[in-house]
Design an enzyme around this catalytic site. Structure first.
Site, mmCIF file in Angstrom:
data_model
loop_
_atom_site.group_PDB
_atom_site.id
_atom_site.type_symbol
_atom_site.label_atom_id
_atom_site.label_comp_id
_atom_site.label_asym_id
_atom_site.label_seq_id
_atom_site.Cartn_x
_atom_site.Cartn_y
_atom_site.Cartn_z
ATOM 1 N N SER A 49 -6.382 8.337 -5.398
ATOM 2 C CA SER A 49 -7.010 7.255 -6.157
ATOM 3 C C SER A 49 -7.208 7.705 -7.597
ATOM 4 C CB SER A 49 -8.369 6.910 -5.534
ATOM 5 O OG SER A 49 -9.254 8.001 -5.710
ATOM 6 N N ASP A 84 -2.982 5.504 -5.434
ATOM 7 C CA ASP A 84 -3.648 4.513 -4.589
ATOM 8 C C ASP A 84 -4.469 3.567 -5.473
ATOM 9 O OD1 ASP A 84 -4.367 3.356 -2.173
ATOM 10 O OD2 ASP A 84 -6.048 4.726 -1.826
ATOM 11 N N HIS A 203 -4.728 -1.278 4.734
ATOM 12 C CA HIS A 203 -5.766 -0.447 4.100
ATOM 13 C C HIS A 203 -6.993 -0.440 4.995
ATOM 14 C CE1 HIS A 203 -4.250 0.165 -0.144
ATOM 15 N NE2 HIS A 203 -3.277 -0.480 0.450
ATOM 16 N N GLY A 205 -7.925 1.809 7.274
ATOM 17 C CA GLY A 205 -7.522 2.114 8.656
ATOM 18 C C GLY A 205 -8.583 2.866 9.451
ATOM 19 N N ASN A 225 -3.322 3.362 5.939
ATOM 20 C CA ASN A 225 -4.106 4.176 5.008
ATOM 21 C C ASN A 225 -5.378 4.697 5.676
ATOM 22 O OD1 ASN A 225 -2.177 3.306 3.232
ATOM 23 N ND2 ASN A 225 -3.617 2.568 1.695
ATOM 24 N N THR A 228 -11.579 7.174 4.703
ATOM 25 C CA THR A 228 -12.978 7.367 5.114
ATOM 26 C C THR A 228 -13.113 8.280 6.337
ATOM 27 O OG1 THR A 228 -13.421 5.140 4.277
ATOM 28 C CG2 THR A 228 -15.116 6.147 5.654
HETATM 29 ZN ZN LIG Z 1 -7.125 0.726 -0.101
#
Ligand SMILES: [Zn+2]
Length: 278
Positions: A49, A84, A203, A205, A225, A228
């Site tokens: 990111s 990302d 996203h 996931g 993806n 977390t």
């Molecule tokens: Zn995402």
């Protein structure tokens, strides 16, 4: 071997499987993920990111770090360095110029016309340099908010106008820790997949039940993806380690206390994603 993600996603899509994107935060995470994927001989997309890039030091540092690890660790699997949620054309250009092999354009907070315009420009820049592009249409928000669902017509319009290689539609998943079970629309995944023909990306996931994920892959998800889940597992392991070892201060031991947790999860996801259509 550094590659873009176009071919691997087309292949995964045909086989009814999905390629994992694991997000990285620092050198150690990258090393653990690469080692685990190499052990399984599974291609991997390293998601970075803009926040993580800033944390690591910048676009160039991110690329050099990954290139260095791939060489030193003798990584032979295909590795994608993927921006990302790139928030602007400039961010995508910076990433591509630094050596990212793939970028995502996320202009979903803007009107659809702006999103199309910027994504198209990014695709032109990227494709000339053998870099793949993921686009997003319909906004995938946070688990603290409500899920929305991308309109099929919008997805078709967006894909046709931009020429993206992969599409992240909003189909019920969200970013973060789910407070209630996400309501993934399989029908929407199927319709968007059938009408656009491009590999789809899910996203958020982390924390989606196995059965749901399995069905989503069956309906057309070719890239999953995961961010977390790794963060939660790593933090939990490190917290336990620090509580049990109050005299430890070596940062290598502190960060490394989460190595097994990350590798176990990476292994779990790879095995799961390779089950394919059954
Ligand atoms: Zn995402």
């Amino acid at each position: 071997m550094l590659v873009n993600m176009k071919e691997m996603l087309i292949k995964a899509s045909k086989e009814g499987k999905a390629i994992p994107q694991f997000n990285i935060n620092n050198l150690e995470w990258t090393k653990y993920i690469l080692e685990a994927c190499e052990e399984k001989k599974n291609p991997v997309i390293l998601g970075v990111s803009e926040g993580a890039i800033k944390h690591i030091g910048g676009y160039i540092t991110t690329v050099k770090m990954i290139e260095g690890l791939v060489e030193d660790l003798k990584i032979t699997i295909p590795v994608v360095i993927h921006l990302d949620h790139g928030s602007s054309y400039e961010s995508c250009v910076k990433a591509i110029d630094a050596g990212f092999t793939s970028v995502m354009v996320d202009l979903t907070k803007q009107p659809i016309e702006t999103n199309i315009e910027v994504t198209k420009k990014a695709v032109e820049y990227a494709h000339k340099r053998n870099v793949s592009v993921e686009g997003e249409i319909g906004h995938i928000g946070l688990t603290t908010g409500e899920a929305i669902y991308t309109e099929v017509d919008d997805a078709v319009k967006y894909v046709e106008a931009t020429g993206i290689d992969a599409l992240a539609p909003a189909v019920g998943s969200l970013h973060g820790i789910y407070l209630t079970e996400p309501k993934i629309s399989f029908e929407r995944i199927r319709d968007i997949k059938n009408k656009t023909g491009v590999p789809l990306v899910l996203h958020g996931g982390s924390g989606i039940p196995e059965d749901t994920l399995h069905r989503a892959i069956y309906e057309g998800i070719a890239k999953l993806n995961i961010n977390t889940a790794l963060q939660v597992a790593w933090a939990k392991a490190v917290r336990i380690f620090l509580n049990e070892n109050t005299d430890i201060y070596d940062p290598r031991k502190v960060i490394g206390a989460g190595e097994k947790a990350i590798k176990d999860l990476v292994n779990y996801y790879i095995d799961f994603l390779n089950r394919g259509r059954d």
